[in-house]
Design an enzyme around this catalytic site. Sequence first.
Site, PDB file in Angstrom:
ATOM      1  N   GLU A 122       0.836  -1.218   0.000  1.00 54.92           N
ATOM      2  CA  GLU A 122       0.000   0.000   0.000  1.00 54.92           C
ATOM      3  C   GLU A 122       0.868   1.265   0.000  1.00 54.92           C
ATOM      4  O   GLU A 122       0.572   2.233   0.685  1.00 54.92           O
ATOM      5  CB  GLU A 122      -0.997  -0.029   1.163  1.00 54.92           C
ATOM      6  CG  GLU A 122      -1.965  -1.199   1.047  1.00 54.92           C
ATOM      7  CD  GLU A 122      -3.087  -1.188   2.061  1.00 54.92           C
ATOM      8  OE1 GLU A 122      -3.454  -0.097   2.514  1.00 54.92           O
ATOM      9  OE2 GLU A 122      -3.590  -2.279   2.377  1.00 54.92           O
TER      10      GLU A 122
HETATM   11  C1  LIG Z   1       2.628  -9.653   1.025  1.00 54.24           C
HETATM   12  C2  LIG Z   1       2.281  -8.675  -0.035  1.00 54.24           C
HETATM   13  C3  LIG Z   1       0.950  -8.376  -0.295  1.00 54.24           C
HETATM   14  C4  LIG Z   1       0.601  -7.496  -1.315  1.00 54.24           C
HETATM   15  N1  LIG Z   1      -0.725  -7.261  -1.590  1.00 54.24           N
HETATM   16  C5  LIG Z   1      -1.048  -6.547  -2.702  1.00 54.24           C
HETATM   17  C6  LIG Z   1      -2.407  -6.440  -3.130  1.00 54.24           C
HETATM   18  O1  LIG Z   1      -3.333  -6.930  -2.474  1.00 54.24           O
HETATM   19  N2  LIG Z   1      -2.678  -5.785  -4.284  1.00 54.24           N
HETATM   20  C7  LIG Z   1      -1.701  -5.213  -5.043  1.00 54.24           C
HETATM   21  O2  LIG Z   1      -2.007  -4.644  -6.077  1.00 54.24           O
HETATM   22  N3  LIG Z   1      -0.397  -5.284  -4.649  1.00 54.24           N
HETATM   23  C8  LIG Z   1      -0.055  -5.938  -3.516  1.00 54.24           C
HETATM   24  N4  LIG Z   1       1.259  -6.038  -3.125  1.00 54.24           N
HETATM   25  C9  LIG Z   1       2.282  -5.365  -3.897  1.00 54.24           C
HETATM   26  C10 LIG Z   1       2.863  -4.152  -3.163  1.00 54.24           C
HETATM   27  O3  LIG Z   1       1.938  -3.112  -3.152  1.00 54.24           O
HETATM   28  C11 LIG Z   1       4.190  -3.793  -3.845  1.00 54.24           C
HETATM   29  O4  LIG Z   1       5.120  -4.767  -3.402  1.00 54.24           O
HETATM   30  C12 LIG Z   1       4.667  -2.395  -3.513  1.00 54.24           C
HETATM   31  O5  LIG Z   1       3.856  -1.458  -4.150  1.00 54.24           O
HETATM   32  C13 LIG Z   1       6.114  -2.146  -3.958  1.00 54.24           C
HETATM   33  O6  LIG Z   1       6.351  -2.582  -5.243  1.00 54.24           O
HETATM   34  P1  LIG Z   1       7.593  -3.576  -5.538  1.00 54.24           P
HETATM   35  O7  LIG Z   1       7.593  -4.610  -4.493  1.00 54.24           O
HETATM   36  O8  LIG Z   1       7.517  -3.981  -6.941  1.00 54.24           O
HETATM   37  O9  LIG Z   1       8.862  -2.676  -5.278  1.00 54.24           O
HETATM   38  P2  LIG Z   1       9.594  -1.712  -6.348  1.00 54.24           P
HETATM   39  O10 LIG Z   1       8.626  -0.742  -6.874  1.00 54.24           O
HETATM   40  O11 LIG Z   1      10.376  -2.525  -7.294  1.00 54.24           O
HETATM   41  O12 LIG Z   1      10.591  -0.934  -5.388  1.00 54.24           O
HETATM   42  C14 LIG Z   1      11.794  -1.492  -4.906  1.00 54.24           C
HETATM   43  C15 LIG Z   1      12.460  -0.500  -3.965  1.00 54.24           C
HETATM   44  O13 LIG Z   1      12.771   0.705  -4.688  1.00 54.24           O
HETATM   45  C16 LIG Z   1      12.132   1.819  -4.063  1.00 54.24           C
HETATM   46  N5  LIG Z   1      11.724   2.734  -5.131  1.00 54.24           N
HETATM   47  C17 LIG Z   1      10.932   2.468  -6.190  1.00 54.24           C
HETATM   48  N6  LIG Z   1      10.779   3.562  -6.939  1.00 54.24           N
HETATM   49  C18 LIG Z   1      11.478   4.546  -6.337  1.00 54.24           C
HETATM   50  C19 LIG Z   1      11.705   5.942  -6.621  1.00 54.24           C
HETATM   51  N7  LIG Z   1      11.131   6.547  -7.660  1.00 54.24           N
HETATM   52  N8  LIG Z   1      12.504   6.633  -5.800  1.00 54.24           N
HETATM   53  C20 LIG Z   1      13.067   6.055  -4.710  1.00 54.24           C
HETATM   54  N9  LIG Z   1      12.874   4.766  -4.377  1.00 54.24           N
HETATM   55  C21 LIG Z   1      12.085   4.021  -5.183  1.00 54.24           C
HETATM   56  C22 LIG Z   1      10.978   1.223  -3.285  1.00 54.24           C
HETATM   57  O14 LIG Z   1      10.559   2.054  -2.218  1.00 54.24           O
HETATM   58  C23 LIG Z   1      11.560  -0.086  -2.809  1.00 54.24           C
HETATM   59  O15 LIG Z   1      12.343   0.120  -1.660  1.00 54.24           O
HETATM   60  C24 LIG Z   1       1.623  -6.893  -2.084  1.00 54.24           C
HETATM   61  C25 LIG Z   1       2.962  -7.171  -1.794  1.00 54.24           C
HETATM   62  C26 LIG Z   1       3.299  -8.048  -0.807  1.00 54.24           C
HETATM   63  C27 LIG Z   1       4.738  -8.346  -0.548  1.00 54.24           C
END
Ligand SMILES: Cc1cc2nc3c(=O)[nH]c(=O)nc-3n(C[C@H](O)[C@H](O)[C@H](O)COP(=O)(O)OP(=O)(O)OC[C@H]3O[C@@H](n4cnc5c(N)ncnc54)[C@H](O)[C@@H]3O)c2cc1C
Length: 594
Positions: free
Chosen positions: A406
């Site tokens: 979120e």
């Molecule tokens: C257990 C679990 C449940 C989930 N449930 C849902 C759900 O119900 N529905 C749904 O749609 N999604 C869900 N998610 C997905 C979740 O919302 C995403 O994991 C989250 O939005 C982050 O995306 P990512 O993991 O791809 O990280 P990434 O976007 O790849 O980011 C990786 C790292 O880089 C940082 N980063 C990224 N962009 C930038 C920037 N521009 N500047 C600085 N730092 C940056 C991030 O903060 C993070 O530390 C779930 C995830 C998990 C693990």
Amino acid sequence: MSANPNVEGQVFEPPKPVENMKIGPAKALFHGEITQSAFWPFPKIDAEQKEMLDMVVESVDRFLADQQDAFGEWDAKGEQPPEFIESLRELGLFGLIIPVDYGGIGLSNAGYSRVLQQSSRHDSSASLTIGAHSSIGMKGLLLFGTDTQKQQYLPRLASGELIAAYCLTEPGSGSDAASIQTKATRDANGDWVLNGEKIWITNGGIADFYTVFARTESAGGKISAFLVERDFPGVSVGKKDGKLGIRASSTTSVGFTDVKVPAQNLLGEEGKGFKIAMSILNNGRTGLGGGAVGGMKHCIELAAKQAVERKQFGRSISEFGLIKKKIAQMTIDCFAAESAVWMVAHYIDSGYSDYSIEASISKVFASEAMMRTASESLQIAAGSGYMKELPYERIFRDSRILTIFEGTSEILRLFIAMSGMREVGNLLQEIGSAVGDIFNHPIKGFGLLTDYAGRQITHRTSLGQDRIVGAAGSALRDDALIFEKYTLELGRMTDVMLRRYGKAIVDKQFVLQLAADVAIDLFVGLCVIARASSMPDDDSDQYRQALSIAHQFSQQAKRRINRNLRAMLRNEDENAKSLATYICEVEGYPWDTL
Ligand SMILES: Cc1cc2nc3c(=O)[nH]c(=O)nc-3n(C[C@H](O)[C@H](O)[C@H](O)COP(=O)(O)OP(=O)(O)OC[C@H]3O[C@@H](n4cnc5c(N)ncnc54)[C@H](O)[C@@H]3O)c2cc1C
């Protein structure tokens, strides 16, 4: 336990609706201004809601307390049994925020957040099954659905016949949600055909109703939102994901292969899906925040008991200063998070049109506070805390997700700072053009300059500032002065940074992070002071300790803010960036003492 025992006996007076304010209270901080009426009086739930809430909280408590031993087993197994989900249905926990007319309980945002607090005291996975359904899974339907759509789905969602999930994330699209690739095309009948894959979907495996975001070709590739049933041919659910924490909660991928979605299942306007996706997350943040607060309360209870019972060096470890310090800090963090989450929930309930920054602040603060609290309570239990017999290690693992889903803490900090600074930047830009414009449109040009000059005088002298010392009362006068002073400092520093970097500020992430941290401390601190000062002075220990929490938070915030403001001026980004670039190039740590 009552919803908010500390403000018993006060007359309910919700915060003033935002129409009376030019900008929201968090944005105002970046202008160097405190909107007193947004914080005082600290909000209290009305009697009717409280009665209903007490009943729900008590039944949640009773039911989940009975399952204590099972939560560990389900965590190890990685799933909740169907009978447990059935019991959640019977308790009405899937209808918490659905209006009574549609068969739900009709709780306010504040009431709902308080229920999730209670469920999270028992188990994060249980809380998440309930929370993902209401906070995000079906929230879009509630906020943007047509009457027909609501009539079609809400009664079944309220009873739990349908469980909901929110499908935004994809393999190539996490934080950058606007880059999703799932496609929706119109067929000859005007219905939609969905193709794509969503990953890490909470409730994915048990849901029957998905809010799905996809790119609609017909609207220039913009994102739209759809209500999709699991029974629609072409919907597939992947196997459950193995996870670090919240292991019993269902997380799966959800696939869409030529899924025909009826035209009437488009949610909101075509092409407005990104806004819908973000509105859902913003509105749902107090659910997650409430859950974090509940987790902290549980940790504090565990830590207090453990500290008293465990004897070392012939004494109870609760007598040692370092253990006391941890318990005090956990309590301060919890009180602060609870105050901010409660305040934001009331903004939503009072009809504020934009609470996105405030909601993000409460989410960042509460989730990080919960992670610290989980770690510190485990540290107090030490070896026992590390062992599976006690709940600490599970709570520690479960808490880790809070700063990831979120909206990650990083993304939310950037959002808080950029949204807060944008208005000041716009004003500065307008002033820039007003200087050029002054001869063409003297009245408009001078008007803007006079307005800005007025603000600057206000900032320099603090004259005309919406003073909060009166509202905070004599007991918290010095604390209120800290927040007045540093709000002016944030206003000044925003101005300095925008003049220094101009539009390039968007790439100055270190500066943005520091500005966000200052705003978080100010907003949360104001919530704390408003709450403590709204408590009746009944000469009780609880009252005195609440004032002490406010003093301690204010002093800690002052030290952090000072450090952060200084760091904004020093700007050591380039050295850190260069080091990180080098490490990424060599793909690791290249030094050794050998
Ligand atoms: C257990 C679990 C449940 C989930 N449930 C849902 C759900 O119900 N529905 C749904 O749609 N999604 C869900 N998610 C997905 C979740 O919302 C995403 O994991 C989250 O939005 C982050 O995306 P990512 O993991 O791809 O990280 P990434 O976007 O790849 O980011 C990786 C790292 O880089 C940082 N980063 C990224 N962009 C930038 C920037 N521009 N500047 C600085 N730092 C940056 C991030 O903060 C993070 O530390 C779930 C995830 C998990 C693990």
